[in-house]
Design an enzyme around this catalytic site. Structure first.
Site, PDB file in Angstrom:
ATOM      1  N   THR A  36       0.825  -1.243   0.022  1.00 16.24           N
ATOM      2  CA  THR A  36       0.228  -0.099  -0.041  1.00 16.24           C
ATOM      3  C   THR A  36       0.924   1.252   0.103  1.00 16.24           C
ATOM      4  O   THR A  36       1.965   0.960   0.246  1.00 16.24           O
ATOM      5  CB  THR A  36      -0.949  -0.054   1.165  1.00 16.24           C
ATOM      6  OG1 THR A  36      -0.376   0.019   2.487  1.00 16.24           O
ATOM      7  CG2 THR A  36      -1.637  -1.183   1.296  1.00 16.24           C
ATOM      8  N   PHE A  39       2.107   2.289   3.714  1.00 15.11           N
ATOM      9  CA  PHE A  39       3.105   1.118   4.507  1.00 15.11           C
ATOM     10  C   PHE A  39       4.833   2.168   3.523  1.00 15.11           C
ATOM     11  O   PHE A  39       5.606   1.571   3.684  1.00 15.11           O
ATOM     12  CB  PHE A  39       3.525  -0.152   4.186  1.00 15.11           C
ATOM     13  CG  PHE A  39       4.263  -1.093   5.054  1.00 15.11           C
ATOM     14  CD1 PHE A  39       4.167  -0.766   6.637  1.00 15.11           C
ATOM     15  CD2 PHE A  39       5.346  -1.951   4.652  1.00 15.11           C
ATOM     16  CE1 PHE A  39       5.497  -1.797   6.912  1.00 15.11           C
ATOM     17  CE2 PHE A  39       6.424  -2.351   4.681  1.00 15.11           C
ATOM     18  CZ  PHE A  39       6.143  -2.508   6.744  1.00 15.11           C
ATOM     19  N   HIS A 135       4.204  10.155  17.121  1.00 12.26           N
ATOM     20  CA  HIS A 135       4.032   9.270  16.227  1.00 12.26           C
ATOM     21  C   HIS A 135       3.170   7.582  16.565  1.00 12.26           C
ATOM     22  O   HIS A 135       3.172   6.911  15.072  1.00 12.26           O
ATOM     23  CB  HIS A 135       5.971   8.692  15.283  1.00 12.26           C
ATOM     24  CG  HIS A 135       6.319   7.413  16.767  1.00 12.26           C
ATOM     25  ND1 HIS A 135       7.136   8.149  17.975  1.00 12.26           N
ATOM     26  CD2 HIS A 135       6.421   6.160  16.496  1.00 12.26           C
ATOM     27  CE1 HIS A 135       7.398   6.452  17.920  1.00 12.26           C
ATOM     28  NE2 HIS A 135       6.962   5.353  18.019  1.00 12.26           N
ATOM     29  N   ASP A 192      10.295  -5.805  24.633  1.00 10.05           N
ATOM     30  CA  ASP A 192       9.284  -6.239  23.170  1.00 10.05           C
ATOM     31  C   ASP A 192      10.128  -6.653  22.343  1.00 10.05           C
ATOM     32  O   ASP A 192      11.519  -6.429  21.899  1.00 10.05           O
ATOM     33  CB  ASP A 192       8.136  -5.566  22.634  1.00 10.05           C
ATOM     34  CG  ASP A 192       9.095  -3.683  22.539  1.00 10.05           C
ATOM     35  OD1 ASP A 192       9.392  -3.497  22.300  1.00 10.05           O
ATOM     36  OD2 ASP A 192       8.217  -2.794  23.360  1.00 10.05           O
ATOM     37  N   VAL A 193       9.307  -7.435  21.012  1.00 12.84           N
ATOM     38  CA  VAL A 193       9.748  -7.629  19.581  1.00 12.84           C
ATOM     39  C   VAL A 193      10.614  -6.043  18.997  1.00 12.84           C
ATOM     40  O   VAL A 193      11.506  -6.557  18.425  1.00 12.84           O
ATOM     41  CB  VAL A 193       9.045  -8.314  18.962  1.00 12.84           C
ATOM     42  CG1 VAL A 193       8.957  -9.750  19.183  1.00 12.84           C
ATOM     43  CG2 VAL A 193       7.797  -7.891  18.675  1.00 12.84           C
ATOM     44  N   PHE A 196      14.456  -6.486  20.036  1.00  8.17           N
ATOM     45  CA  PHE A 196      14.631  -6.974  19.520  1.00  8.17           C
ATOM     46  C   PHE A 196      15.284  -6.949  17.693  1.00  8.17           C
ATOM     47  O   PHE A 196      16.291  -6.659  17.881  1.00  8.17           O
ATOM     48  CB  PHE A 196      13.799  -8.169  19.829  1.00  8.17           C
ATOM     49  CG  PHE A 196      13.867  -8.577  21.318  1.00  8.17           C
ATOM     50  CD1 PHE A 196      14.169  -8.226  22.165  1.00  8.17           C
ATOM     51  CD2 PHE A 196      12.397  -9.786  20.780  1.00  8.17           C
ATOM     52  CE1 PHE A 196      13.922  -8.953  23.537  1.00  8.17           C
ATOM     53  CE2 PHE A 196      12.938 -10.531  23.063  1.00  8.17           C
ATOM     54  CZ  PHE A 196      13.209  -9.955  23.712  1.00  8.17           C
ATOM     55  N   LYS A 233      17.805 -18.754  32.089  1.00  7.41           N
ATOM     56  CA  LYS A 233      18.812 -19.414  31.626  1.00  7.41           C
ATOM     57  C   LYS A 233      19.689 -18.539  30.759  1.00  7.41           C
ATOM     58  O   LYS A 233      20.934 -18.194  30.239  1.00  7.41           O
ATOM     59  CB  LYS A 233      19.278 -20.514  30.712  1.00  7.41           C
ATOM     60  CG  LYS A 233      18.930 -21.925  31.868  1.00  7.41           C
ATOM     61  CD  LYS A 233      20.000 -23.073  31.348  1.00  7.41           C
ATOM     62  CE  LYS A 233      18.345 -23.654  29.884  1.00  7.41           C
ATOM     63  NZ  LYS A 233      18.678 -24.562  29.323  1.00  7.41           N
ATOM     64  N   ASN A 237      21.483 -13.086  28.308  1.00  2.20           N
ATOM     65  CA  ASN A 237      21.291 -12.462  27.433  1.00  2.20           C
ATOM     66  C   ASN A 237      20.244 -11.493  27.181  1.00  2.20           C
ATOM     67  O   ASN A 237      20.578 -10.642  26.486  1.00  2.20           O
ATOM     68  CB  ASN A 237      20.036 -14.185  26.464  1.00  2.20           C
ATOM     69  CG  ASN A 237      21.558 -14.283  25.699  1.00  2.20           C
ATOM     70  OD1 ASN A 237      22.404 -13.943  25.117  1.00  2.20           O
ATOM     71  ND2 ASN A 237      21.283 -15.197  25.238  1.00  2.20           N
ATOM     72  N   TYR A 253      23.372   6.870  19.055  1.00  3.36           N
ATOM     73  CA  TYR A 253      21.637   7.767  18.875  1.00  3.36           C
ATOM     74  C   TYR A 253      22.271   9.475  18.951  1.00  3.36           C
ATOM     75  O   TYR A 253      21.600  10.664  18.376  1.00  3.36           O
ATOM     76  CB  TYR A 253      20.697   7.366  19.208  1.00  3.36           C
ATOM     77  CG  TYR A 253      20.707   6.149  18.617  1.00  3.36           C
ATOM     78  CD1 TYR A 253      20.263   5.574  17.480  1.00  3.36           C
ATOM     79  CD2 TYR A 253      19.754   5.016  19.985  1.00  3.36           C
ATOM     80  CE1 TYR A 253      20.996   4.177  17.557  1.00  3.36           C
ATOM     81  CE2 TYR A 253      19.370   4.208  19.844  1.00  3.36           C
ATOM     82  CZ  TYR A 253      19.846   3.221  18.297  1.00  3.36           C
ATOM     83  OH  TYR A 253      19.961   1.998  18.126  1.00  3.36           O
TER      84      TYR A 253
END
Length: 609
Positions: A36, A39, A135, A192-193, A196, A233, A237, A253
């Site tokens: 579209t 996007f 935003h 959150d992703v 990530f 475990k 990470n 940044y």
């Protein structure tokens, strides 16, 4: 035959190759949103804004980041659906979460956070922060516009659910599963992703790739007590993700050059706003659709008089004639409000005028500060943290163990590395001048303001913050420093302050906040320049050297060097080092056409012997 035709005409998933996640599947449903105008607009918005001007590999856009977030959103939601069927996660839930991940940044303006974080507050100074345009609000507007213009069939409840997922606000759709709101925009602990993807992508594209196993973290995700938890475990990470976030803010940044160009672009947009109506497009989706990074080229190509000032600023960016950082200091997070109040462009300007208004005596006789205005000075405060401001983000993350997979607890000391900071947030103070001719003048004014504050105001601020953390004052703290002691705040003119400041003793580090106070009051020797210093941009440094004699090919200077003139190529040639070279005889290396190679000839001679 009819069946084959139906199968061929049925919509199929397609795959895209991504440098971070390898092959990403784009389902037909996701394609209806991806293909579209709304996007595809994200192809023209840099993910890292002006960082690309410093790290030339950081040229990625919001387009690929959103595809990556959609991919991780689908993976995490699908994993929960498969591994914990008792939660009743449906295919519809997975689809809505993936669409929210894909569309979560639809509302970003030019240069990403530069637009809503810096430009919008300038155009709406009287609007409270909670009511200000963001935003995220823009993403909801553009999502509605996308669905309407492209006639996408979607249930109204699903549409509201997706917009609530983008905002991370479960209370807007309380009937939905609350743990699903931890996937795209996690307001609980910031894990959150979205984070990530951008941490892995930004690091990789800037050339500082990190070794964080995102797939392992997603596979260890488990819903307990209505929130997403992780295997203990993987605690190191997850901590590394938070630490990397801080490093990216500190190194990329908030880089001084990227920050300077941010302020230049803001001035370009503010100058062009009256003519182009940039700020008027915030509630007009059709107009906002065309608002991307390309606006810089639009302004640059214009010829109207109203955009002349904006064009001149764009030219300065192109020729690297940038705003310049004159000084900086890293401040403790507790002092951010006090520093914002006391260190301002107006105070710096007042200090400059006080010191350099008279040209007959002292340092002022060597410096001309005429022409310096309030608009020429920028004081920037950037907060850098691990994801939850001054708090350790891992305190809000819950973990389980293999032996007790249905019970979750926060990680405690000893569960993960002790090699972690005692504070998780700090503030970078940077002072810029828009006119490089006033580089030294603005620095002198800033340092005069800091020196005039003295140690006592900061000590009281730090002591208050310390009491707020501990609940009671530190009994080891000595009495306040009297005014007649050597550490008392210097009084008098700014010149007197600067002179007396040099004799101030170091503040004992045992005093609450003492070490950071002394570092604040201590002049930065790495940036110190004379008040008369004027920064010259690289372009302006390319001046023609003075010649001693003329000639058609250039001017001969001392040492036999030929200096460039307008008639030659501009290179400098060292003449004396060019001696006569003896010609070499290459006939021994020449071969007749069709003759065997030296290797074959040697082999043949060996066979004869």
């Amino acid at each position: 035959m009819h069946i084959d035709e139906c199968e061929d005409s049925a919509p199929r998933s397609r795959f895209v190759k991504d440098p971070i996640h390898d092959l990403i599947e784009i389902s037909p449903r996701l394609s209806s949103f991806l293909d579209t105008r709304q996007f595809q607009r994200l192809r023209n918005i840099k993910q890292l804004g002006t960082t690309y001007y410093v790290w030339i590999g950081a040229c990625h856009n919001r387009f690929e980041h959103c595809i990556g977030v959609a991919h991780l959103s689908r993976l995490l939601a699908s994993h929960i659906k498969t591994s914990q069927p008792e939660l009743n996660v449906t295919d519809r839930d997975v689809e809505c979460v993936a669409i929210a991940g894909l569309c979560h940044d639809l509302g970003h303006g030019p240069w990403s956070h530069v637009f809503d974080g810096m430009f919008i507050p300038k155009t709406m100074p009287h609007v409270e922060e909670k009511d200000r345009w963001t935003h995220e609000k823009g993403s909801e507007m553009m999502f509605d516009f996308l669905v309407q213009e492209n006639n996408i069939e979607i249930d109204e409840h699903d549409k509201n659910f997706i917009k609530a997922l983008i905002a991370g606000e479960h209370d807007r759709t309380p009937s939905e599963k609350s743990f699903l709101f931890d996937i795209v925009a996690n307001k609980r602990n910031g894990l959150d992703v979205d984070k990530f993807d951008y941490i892995a992508r930004d690091s990789h594209m800037a050339g500082h790739a990190v070794n964080i196993n995102t797939s392992r973290i997603l596979q260890s995700a488990r819903v307990l007590n209505d929130q997403i938890c992780y295997d203990i475990k993987d605690v190191n990470n997850i901590y590394e993700i938070c630490a990397t976030r801080f490093r990216l803010h500190k190194m990329l940044y908030n880089h001084k050059t990227a920050k300077a160009i941010e302020y230049m672009i803001i001035d370009v947009l503010l100058s062009a706003d009256k003519y182009l109506g940039i700020s008027d497009s915030l509630d007009k989706p059709e107009k906002y659709l065309r608002l991307t990074d390309s606006i810089l080229e639009t302004i640059e190509a214009s010829e109207v008089e109203e955009l002349k000032e904006a064009r001149q600023l764009v030219r300065r960016i192109r020729t690297r004639d940038l705003y310049r950082r004159v000084d900086y200091k890293v401040l403790p997070y507790d002092m951010r409000n006090f520093a914002r109040e006391k260190i301002t462009p107006q105070r710096i300007l007042d200090a400059v005028r006080e010191r350099f208004s008279c040209h007959g005596e002292g340092a002022g006789s060597q410096v001309d500060a005429n022409g310096l205005g309030l608009d020429d000075i920028i004081v920037d405060f950037s907060t850098m943290h691990y994801g939850m401001k001054e708090k350790n983000p891992l305190d809000k993350v819950m973990f389980y163990s293999k032996s007790r997979p249905n019970q979750c607890y926060p990680a405690q000391d000893g569960d993960y590395s002790f090699l972690r900071p005692t504070v998780f947030a700090e503030v970078m103070l940077q002072v810029f001048t828009k006119n490089p001719d006033f580089y030294g003048v603005v620095q002198a004014g800033y340092r005069a303001v800091v020196a005039s504050l003295g140690p006592e105001p900061f000590r009281s601020t730090a002591s208050t913050a310390q009491q707020g953390r501990t609940g009671s004052p530190d009994v080891s703290e000595g009495p306040p420093t009297p005014r007649d002691s050597p550490m008392a705040t210097p009084t008098g003119s700014v010149t007197d302050i600067l002179q007396s400041y040099a004799s101030l003793p170091s503040i004992p580090s045992t005093t609450p906040g003492g070490s950071c106070l002394s570092s604040l009051l201590r002049e930065n020797e790495f940036t110190k320049v004379d008040a008369s210093y004027r920064h010259i941009s690289p372009v302006k440094q390319l001046v023609k050297p003075r010649s001693t004699s003329g000639g058609p090919g250039g001017s001969i200077g001392s040492g036999g060097k030929v200096f460039p003139t307008s008639g030659n190529s501009g290179s400098v040639i060292e003449m004396q080092s060019l001696g006569e070279k003896r010609p070499r005889d290459y006939t021994g290396f020449m071969e007749e056409p069709g003759s065997p190679s030296p290797k074959r000839r040697k082999a043949a001679n060996g066979a004869k012997g």
